[in-house]
Motif scaffolding. Structure first.
Motif, short mmCIF file in Angstrom:
data_model
loop_
_atom_site.label_atom_id
_atom_site.label_comp_id
_atom_site.label_asym_id
_atom_site.label_seq_id
_atom_site.Cartn_x
_atom_site.Cartn_y
_atom_site.Cartn_z
N ILE A 77 0.80 -1.28 0.09
CA ILE A 77 -0.11 0.04 0.06
C ILE A 77 0.94 1.06 0.12
CG2 ILE A 77 -0.23 0.34 2.53
CD1 ILE A 77 -3.37 0.83 2.09
N ALA A 78 2.25 1.07 0.38
CA ALA A 78 3.07 2.25 0.32
C ALA A 78 4.53 1.97 0.55
CB ALA A 78 2.67 3.13 1.42
N VAL A 79 5.16 2.94 -0.30
CA VAL A 79 6.64 2.25 -0.23
C VAL A 79 7.28 4.08 -0.12
CG1 VAL A 79 6.66 2.48 -2.71
CG2 VAL A 79 8.57 1.49 -1.51
N SER A 80 8.68 3.66 0.41
CA SER A 80 9.41 5.01 0.55
C SER A 80 10.73 4.84 -0.26
CB SER A 80 9.59 5.27 1.92
OG SER A 80 10.63 4.54 2.61
N GLY A 81 11.23 5.84 -0.67
CA GLY A 81 12.48 5.75 -1.60
C GLY A 81 12.51 7.10 -2.47
N VAL A 82 13.88 7.52 -2.50
CA VAL A 82 13.65 8.86 -3.27
C VAL A 82 14.84 8.83 -4.21
CG1 VAL A 82 13.45 10.32 -0.96
CG2 VAL A 82 15.63 9.37 -1.34
N SER A 83 15.67 7.99 -4.37
CA SER A 83 16.60 7.84 -5.74
C SER A 83 16.05 7.62 -6.89
CB SER A 83 17.86 6.86 -5.15
OG SER A 83 17.43 5.45 -5.11
N ASP A 84 16.41 7.83 -7.92
CA ASP A 84 15.94 7.40 -9.05
C ASP A 84 15.99 5.59 -9.19
OD1 ASP A 84 15.76 9.92 -9.99
OD2 ASP A 84 17.88 9.68 -11.14
N ALA A 85 17.12 5.12 -8.66
CA ALA A 85 17.18 3.63 -8.60
C ALA A 85 15.79 3.32 -7.86
CB ALA A 85 18.26 3.09 -8.34
N SER A 86 15.68 3.62 -6.68
CA SER A 86 14.47 3.22 -6.02
C SER A 86 13.14 3.41 -6.55
CB SER A 86 14.49 3.82 -4.66
OG SER A 86 15.50 3.55 -3.77
N VAL A 87 13.06 4.65 -7.51
CA VAL A 87 11.48 4.97 -7.94
C VAL A 87 11.47 3.76 -9.00
CG1 VAL A 87 10.48 6.41 -9.37
CG2 VAL A 87 11.82 7.11 -7.26
N ARG A 88 12.50 3.58 -9.77
CA ARG A 88 12.56 2.68 -10.90
C ARG A 88 12.07 1.09 -10.34
NH1 ARG A 88 17.31 4.59 -12.62
NH2 ARG A 88 18.46 2.74 -11.98
N ARG A 89 12.80 0.89 -9.28
CA ARG A 89 12.29 -0.66 -8.78
C ARG A 89 10.92 -0.68 -8.13
NH1 ARG A 89 18.02 -1.02 -7.14
NH2 ARG A 89 17.68 0.49 -5.41
N ALA A 90 10.45 0.29 -7.40
CA ALA A 90 9.22 0.41 -7.03
C ALA A 90 8.17 0.24 -8.07
CB ALA A 90 8.86 1.71 -6.04
N ALA A 91 8.50 1.01 -9.42
CA ALA A 91 7.43 1.18 -10.43
C ALA A 91 7.42 -0.28 -11.06
CB ALA A 91 7.95 1.91 -11.34
#
Length: 373
Positions: free
Chosen positions: A42-56
């Motif tokens: 339901i929710a995830v935290s992450g700020v780096s570009d790599a984190s955003v890509r993985r979450a997506a």
């Protein structure tokens, strides 16, 4: 390994909302596995570009929010941050009142048990340590690799069944690890997984220097057989010049490494000494051959940049009075938050987000260790 019996309905955790603090290589993969079991990320935290890509990729349509907001929304929160960031993260979340009573708080560090979660436990959280003994790539293949993966599980006795059930739902095999044994457990995974990567990479470089066009193709069958033999037979699987006591061959190896790859000498000597000690103890290396071999290793250790090591004779291994010396076996965070990436092992072994390769294991924890984080 015997297959884990299916969970009875009364043993299954209730369907939970899941949050991830730290969208490194491990957190999104575990949340995706929990989704397959019927839970709801339901929710995830992450700020780096790599984190955003993985979450997506692994958690599509799950919103990126702050760590505090993750805890506000989720029944089960995965804290998948680097080992060294975990304690400060937990303390910060507890101090700011982000932790809710009855909330399952799960970290994936191999190093720690549940004591590191004490600030959150005092605030009413239910603490679990679930460490996947696997390396992670940060891609969907990680979810498949969880099938049959061992997890180091530590939890209060009253939460043990819930902890093991969550592991089974992710496709893993729970292995109970006592709180006091977690550092040793994690060190063992780091030796096996992290150091293996170093040894293999170094071996490939040396083969390339020797003119081998496809070092990976040459090493694959050899290393696969060696690993299989070692897992089946332990020290009885030892082969090669050190285990045979071929001192002349070992001396030639050291000379070539000094000429072509001086940075490899220290590692070669350390592993050769340890191999010799283990081969002696297992009866594979004859004491009369060990004396010359260990003498070569001691002399080689006196080279530039290395420390001298006395060469023990057979007496050091029980064939006479023991000498005084014997073989020495070598052996900026979000508020309240922390770096969101870690991996492992070892197994866990979490590396902070940086240039992120599209493939290749990320190391314990690690790792084996879990979590990029």
């Amino acid at each position: 390994m015997n297959p884990t019996p299916p969970l009875e309905a009364q043993d299954r955790p209730a369907r939970l909302t899941v949050g991830v603090v730290g969208a490194g290589r491990v957190g999104p993969a575990l949340a995706a596995a929990l989704k397959l079991a019927g839970h709801r990320p339901i929710a995830v935290s992450g700020v780096s570009d790599a984190s955003v890509r993985r979450a997506a990729e692994l958690l599509p349509d799950v919103p990126l929010v702050t760590p505090a907001e993750v805890l506000a929304r989720a029944d089960l929160v995965l804290l998948t941050v680097p080992d060294d960031a975990l304690a400060d993260l937990v303390a910060g979340l507890a101090e700011t009142g982000a932790v809710r009573p009855g909330q399952l708080l799960v970290h994936t560090s191999g190093r720690y048990g549940t004591a590191v979660l004490d600030p959150a436990t005092r605030a009413g959280a239910l603490p679990l340590a679930l460490h996947p003994a696997m390396t992670f790539t940060g891609t969907s293949v990680d979810v498949q690799r969880l099938a049959g993966c061992s997890f180091g599980v530590t939890a209060p006795e009253e939460l043990r069944m819930a902890a093991e059930a969550l592991v089974i739902e992710m496709g893993g095999e729970p292995e109970w690890i006592a709180e006091s044994a977690r550092p040793l457990y994690h060190a063992a995974l780091a030796i096996g997984a992290n150091h293996l990567v170093t040894l293999v990479a170094q071996s490939m470089e040396l083969l390339a220097d020797a003119g081998v066009r496809a070092p990976d193709r040459m090493l694959g069958p050899l290393l696969g057989a060696a690993l299989d033999n070692a897992l089946r037979s332990g020290d009885a699987a030892l082969t090669g010049p050190v285990a045979r006591g071929d001192a002349g061959t070992v001396a030639a190896h050291v000379a070539e490494l000094r000429r072509h790859s001086p940075q490899s000498v220290a590692g070669y000597l350390a592993m050769a000494r340890t191999t010799a000690d283990r081969a002696l103890a297992h009866g594979l290396l004859k004491p009369e051959l060990a004396e010359d071999l260990l003498g070569v290793l001691a002399d080689a250790g006196n080279g530039p940049g290395t420390a001298a090591r006395p060469a023990p004779g057979p007496a050091a291994h029980g064939t006479g009075p023991a000498p005084d010396t014997g073989p020495a076996t070598p052996g900026s965070p979000e508020s309240p938050g922390s770096p969101e990436s870690q991996d492992s092992p070892d197994g866990r072994d979490h590396a902070p987000d940086g240039p992120d390769p599209d493939h290749g294991p990320d190391t314990p924890d690690h790792g084996p260790e879990g979590g990029d984080r």
